[in-house]
Design an enzyme around this catalytic site. Structure first.
Site, PDB file in Angstrom:
ATOM      1  N   THR A  31      -7.530  -3.671  10.212  1.00  0.00           N
ATOM      2  CA  THR A  31      -7.594  -4.944  10.951  1.00  0.00           C
ATOM      3  C   THR A  31      -6.351  -5.778  10.637  1.00  0.00           C
ATOM      4  O   THR A  31      -5.759  -6.405  11.529  1.00  0.00           O
ATOM      5  CB  THR A  31      -8.883  -5.716  10.575  1.00  0.00           C
ATOM      6  OG1 THR A  31      -9.973  -4.791  10.523  1.00  0.00           O
ATOM      7  CG2 THR A  31      -9.197  -6.786  11.604  1.00  0.00           C
ATOM      8  N   ASP A  81      -7.137 -11.600   5.809  1.00  0.00           N
ATOM      9  CA  ASP A  81      -7.531 -10.267   5.329  1.00  0.00           C
ATOM     10  C   ASP A  81      -8.818  -9.823   6.023  1.00  0.00           C
ATOM     11  O   ASP A  81      -9.557 -10.646   6.577  1.00  0.00           O
ATOM     12  CB  ASP A  81      -7.725 -10.296   3.808  1.00  0.00           C
ATOM     13  CG  ASP A  81      -7.717  -8.901   3.193  1.00  0.00           C
ATOM     14  OD1 ASP A  81      -7.566  -7.908   3.925  1.00  0.00           O
ATOM     15  OD2 ASP A  81      -7.858  -8.803   1.957  1.00  0.00           O
ATOM     16  N   GLY A  82      -9.072  -8.533   5.973  1.00  0.00           N
ATOM     17  CA  GLY A  82     -10.285  -7.953   6.547  1.00  0.00           C
ATOM     18  C   GLY A  82     -11.401  -7.899   5.521  1.00  0.00           C
ATOM     19  O   GLY A  82     -11.292  -8.469   4.431  1.00  0.00           O
ATOM     20  N   ALA A  83     -12.476  -7.184   5.873  1.00  0.00           N
ATOM     21  CA  ALA A  83     -13.612  -7.027   4.952  1.00  0.00           C
ATOM     22  C   ALA A  83     -14.402  -5.793   5.348  1.00  0.00           C
ATOM     23  O   ALA A  83     -14.347  -5.337   6.494  1.00  0.00           O
ATOM     24  CB  ALA A  83     -14.514  -8.255   5.001  1.00  0.00           C
ATOM     25  N   ASP A  84     -15.134  -5.271   4.393  1.00  0.00           N
ATOM     26  CA  ASP A  84     -16.015  -4.134   4.666  1.00  0.00           C
ATOM     27  C   ASP A  84     -17.409  -4.611   5.050  1.00  0.00           C
ATOM     28  O   ASP A  84     -18.106  -3.952   5.812  1.00  0.00           O
ATOM     29  CB  ASP A  84     -16.086  -3.225   3.430  1.00  0.00           C
ATOM     30  CG  ASP A  84     -14.716  -2.667   3.108  1.00  0.00           C
ATOM     31  OD1 ASP A  84     -14.148  -1.986   3.966  1.00  0.00           O
ATOM     32  OD2 ASP A  84     -14.191  -2.963   2.016  1.00  0.00           O
ATOM     33  N   LYS A  94     -15.249  -6.138  -0.316  1.00  0.00           N
ATOM     34  CA  LYS A  94     -13.916  -5.680   0.044  1.00  0.00           C
ATOM     35  C   LYS A  94     -13.507  -4.547  -0.905  1.00  0.00           C
ATOM     36  O   LYS A  94     -14.117  -4.336  -1.930  1.00  0.00           O
ATOM     37  CB  LYS A  94     -12.909  -6.827  -0.070  1.00  0.00           C
ATOM     38  CG  LYS A  94     -13.114  -7.884   0.997  1.00  0.00           C
ATOM     39  CD  LYS A  94     -12.023  -8.932   1.016  1.00  0.00           C
ATOM     40  CE  LYS A  94     -10.642  -8.404   0.914  1.00  0.00           C
ATOM     41  NZ  LYS A  94     -10.285  -7.402   1.944  1.00  0.00           N
ATOM     42  N   GLY A  95     -12.462  -3.835  -0.514  1.00  0.00           N
ATOM     43  CA  GLY A  95     -11.956  -2.776  -1.380  1.00  0.00           C
ATOM     44  C   GLY A  95     -12.112  -1.386  -0.804  1.00  0.00           C
ATOM     45  O   GLY A  95     -11.792  -0.409  -1.471  1.00  0.00           O
ATOM     46  N   GLU A 103      -5.906  -8.219  -3.563  1.00  0.00           N
ATOM     47  CA  GLU A 103      -6.511  -9.062  -2.522  1.00  0.00           C
ATOM     48  C   GLU A 103      -7.213 -10.267  -3.158  1.00  0.00           C
ATOM     49  O   GLU A 103      -7.103 -11.397  -2.667  1.00  0.00           O
ATOM     50  CB  GLU A 103      -7.512  -8.237  -1.705  1.00  0.00           C
ATOM     51  CG  GLU A 103      -6.834  -7.197  -0.841  1.00  0.00           C
ATOM     52  CD  GLU A 103      -7.780  -6.255  -0.112  1.00  0.00           C
ATOM     53  OE1 GLU A 103      -7.355  -5.663   0.878  1.00  0.00           O
ATOM     54  OE2 GLU A 103      -8.929  -6.106  -0.538  1.00  0.00           O
TER      55      GLU A 103
HETATM   56  C1  5RP Z   1      -8.955  -3.107   1.661  1.00  0.00           C
HETATM   57  C2  5RP Z   1     -10.005  -3.986   2.221  1.00  0.00           C
HETATM   58  C3  5RP Z   1     -10.087  -4.089   3.706  1.00  0.00           C
HETATM   59  O1  5RP Z   1     -10.006  -5.408   4.070  1.00  0.00           O
HETATM   60  C4  5RP Z   1     -11.400  -3.517   4.164  1.00  0.00           C
HETATM   61  O2  5RP Z   1     -11.521  -2.185   3.660  1.00  0.00           O
HETATM   62  C5  5RP Z   1     -11.516  -3.521   5.669  1.00  0.00           C
HETATM   63  O3  5RP Z   1     -10.686  -2.561   6.213  1.00  0.00           O
HETATM   64  P1  5RP Z   1     -10.509  -2.351   7.769  1.00  0.00           P
HETATM   65  O4  5RP Z   1      -9.815  -3.570   8.293  1.00  0.00           O
HETATM   66  O5  5RP Z   1      -9.670  -1.099   7.871  1.00  0.00           O
HETATM   67  O6  5RP Z   1     -11.889  -2.185   8.371  1.00  0.00           O
HETATM   68  O7  5RP Z   1     -10.755  -4.618   1.532  1.00  0.00           O
HETATM   69  O8  5RP Z   1      -9.033  -3.032   0.260  1.00  0.00           O
END
Ligand code: 5RP
Length: 221
Positions: A31, A81-84, A94-95, A103
């Site tokens: 993202t 930043d994004g998130a899981d 996250k991670g 992050e």
């Molecule tokens: C990386 C993260 C990312 O923000 C999380 O994994 C989301 O990833 P993506 O945008 O590919 O769905 O925490 O350490």
């Protein structure tokens, strides 16, 4: 709408939070990659970016965006930043990309955290996504036993080393009803570098891309 299209829509919506001339923090993941592309295309000239990973640093530089060290940047006005996973309090897991330590540092050093994700990441209770925990290699087994004691099912992320030279344990089986408490508890285990719960410093704004456009959630006062 594909998941990538939803991520891209959220990433583009974050541009309105970026002021020309400012220094911003940039996270890691697919993202965020859409965000870096959108920022470069937008023509908004930022002073520089502080990056949360080697991967994002390479992408930022390739896009012509200067990268600055956090130690010389001081407090950042915004972190994108994004998130899981995210809950309605804007607390995050996250991670998934393994960049959680940097992050968390950049998020902590930023006044406003704008989180970008596709709508599937919003959950009522965090924990369906295995919680990443970065550990010092020699502490791997000890930390894993402590995580089992807390009710988790840790699994070593095979063939993966973080940018800091450490390992990741992905912890399944958790239903995280009190995220700030679990964040503190795991953070206190000797050998843990960072837990991928962002609850003590949650996002301030969550932009969720989906078929009906981009939904904007803000943290309750
Ligand atoms: C990386 C993260 C990312 O923000 C999380 O994994 C989301 O990833 P993506 O945008 O590919 O769905 O925490 O350490």
């Amino acid at each position: 709408m594909s998941q990538d299209a939803a991520k891209k829509a959220a990433a583009e919506a974050a541009l309105k939070y970026v002021e020309p001339g400012e220094m911003l923090g940039v996270g890691t993941g697919s993202t965020v990659n859409f965000f870096i592309e959108a920022l470069a295309r937008s023509g908004k000239e930022v002073a520089a970016a502080v990056s949360s990973s080697e991967a994002s640093t390479a992408r930022l530089k390739a896009a012509g965006i200067p990268v600055e060290d956090l130690n010389s940047a001081g407090t950042l006005s915004i972190y994108v930043d994004g998130a899981d996973e995210a809950n309605h309090r804007l607390q995050l897991i996250k991670g998934g990309g393994g960049a959680l330590t940097r992050e968390k540092i950049v998020a902590a050093a930023s006044r406003r955290f704008v989180c970008i994700a596709d709508a599937s990441k919003l959950v009522d209770v965090l924990g369906r996504f295995p919680l990443p925990v970065e550990v010092i290699p020699m502490a791997r087994s000890y930390v894993a036993r402590e995580l089992v004691r807390l009710g988790g099912i840790p699994e070593l992320r095979r063939g993966f080393t973080t940018d800091n030279g450490n390992l990741i344990l992905d912890v399944g089986g958790l239903s995280i009803v009190d995220p700030p408490r679990l964040e503190a508890e795991i953070g206190l285990i000797a050998g843990v570098v960072t837990v991928g719960l962002f609850a003590r410093r949650p996002a301030d704004v969550l932009l969720l891309g989906g078929p009906d456009g981009v939904r904007e959630l803000t943290a309750a006062p």
